[in-house]
Design a protein around this motif. Sequence first.
Motif, mmCIF file in Angstrom:
data_model
loop_
_atom_site.group_PDB
_atom_site.id
_atom_site.type_symbol
_atom_site.label_atom_id
_atom_site.label_comp_id
_atom_site.label_asym_id
_atom_site.label_seq_id
_atom_site.Cartn_x
_atom_site.Cartn_y
_atom_site.Cartn_z
ATOM 1 N N MET A 60 21.578 17.899 8.595
ATOM 2 C CA MET A 60 22.109 19.244 8.723
ATOM 3 C C MET A 60 23.143 19.447 7.621
ATOM 4 O O MET A 60 24.064 18.674 7.470
ATOM 5 N N LYS A 61 22.960 20.520 6.848
ATOM 6 C CA LYS A 61 23.917 20.878 5.812
ATOM 7 C C LYS A 61 24.527 22.222 6.201
ATOM 8 O O LYS A 61 23.837 23.247 6.227
ATOM 9 N N VAL B 125 26.537 28.013 8.965
ATOM 10 C CA VAL B 125 25.096 28.199 8.819
ATOM 11 C C VAL B 125 24.484 26.884 8.359
ATOM 12 O O VAL B 125 24.948 26.282 7.382
ATOM 13 N N ASP B 126 23.458 26.443 9.075
ATOM 14 C CA ASP B 126 22.727 25.230 8.693
ATOM 15 C C ASP B 126 21.702 25.628 7.643
ATOM 16 O O ASP B 126 20.638 26.159 7.959
ATOM 17 N N THR B 127 22.023 25.372 6.375
ATOM 18 C CA THR B 127 21.159 25.808 5.281
ATOM 19 C C THR B 127 19.947 24.904 5.091
ATOM 20 O O THR B 127 19.106 25.189 4.241
ATOM 21 N N ASP B 128 19.844 23.826 5.861
ATOM 22 C CA ASP B 128 18.622 23.022 5.843
ATOM 23 C C ASP B 128 17.497 23.708 6.626
ATOM 24 O O ASP B 128 16.331 23.407 6.422
ATOM 25 N N ASP B 129 17.855 24.628 7.530
ATOM 26 C CA ASP B 129 16.864 25.412 8.272
ATOM 27 C C ASP B 129 16.429 26.606 7.427
ATOM 28 O O ASP B 129 17.116 26.999 6.484
ATOM 29 N N SER B 130 15.332 27.226 7.803
ATOM 30 C CA SER B 130 14.853 28.388 7.061
ATOM 31 C C SER B 130 15.690 29.623 7.398
ATOM 32 O O SER B 130 16.355 29.689 8.434
ATOM 33 N N ALA B 131 15.633 30.598 6.517
ATOM 34 C CA ALA B 131 16.367 31.851 6.705
ATOM 35 C C ALA B 131 15.912 32.524 7.998
ATOM 36 O O ALA B 131 14.766 32.358 8.430
#
Length: 85
Positions: free
Chosen positions: A1-2, A42-48
């Motif tokens: 998770m980023k 916001v977890d930027t590893d997930d998609s928008a």
Amino acid sequence: MKKHIHKFTLMVGQNTVRSEGRIHRVLHVAFQGDKLCLWAEVDTDDSAQLNHFHVVGTGFNVPNNVARHIGSVVEDPYVWHVYQM
């Protein structure tokens, strides 16, 4: 998770905002200048994704489909309440 902290601008009524990943946690709602803003991790590893919020003033109806209260903000003489849908 980023995780990154992102800011979203909201208006009175229903809002749909696009995040660059999954909103992990809402951190704060406040006015920045004359704009109502929401800050979130916001977890930027997930998609928008699209996120839905509703802003209502004191004394007005809260929609039936709101999931939870995020926070309230004072803008004298008004108080705005932010809900996640």
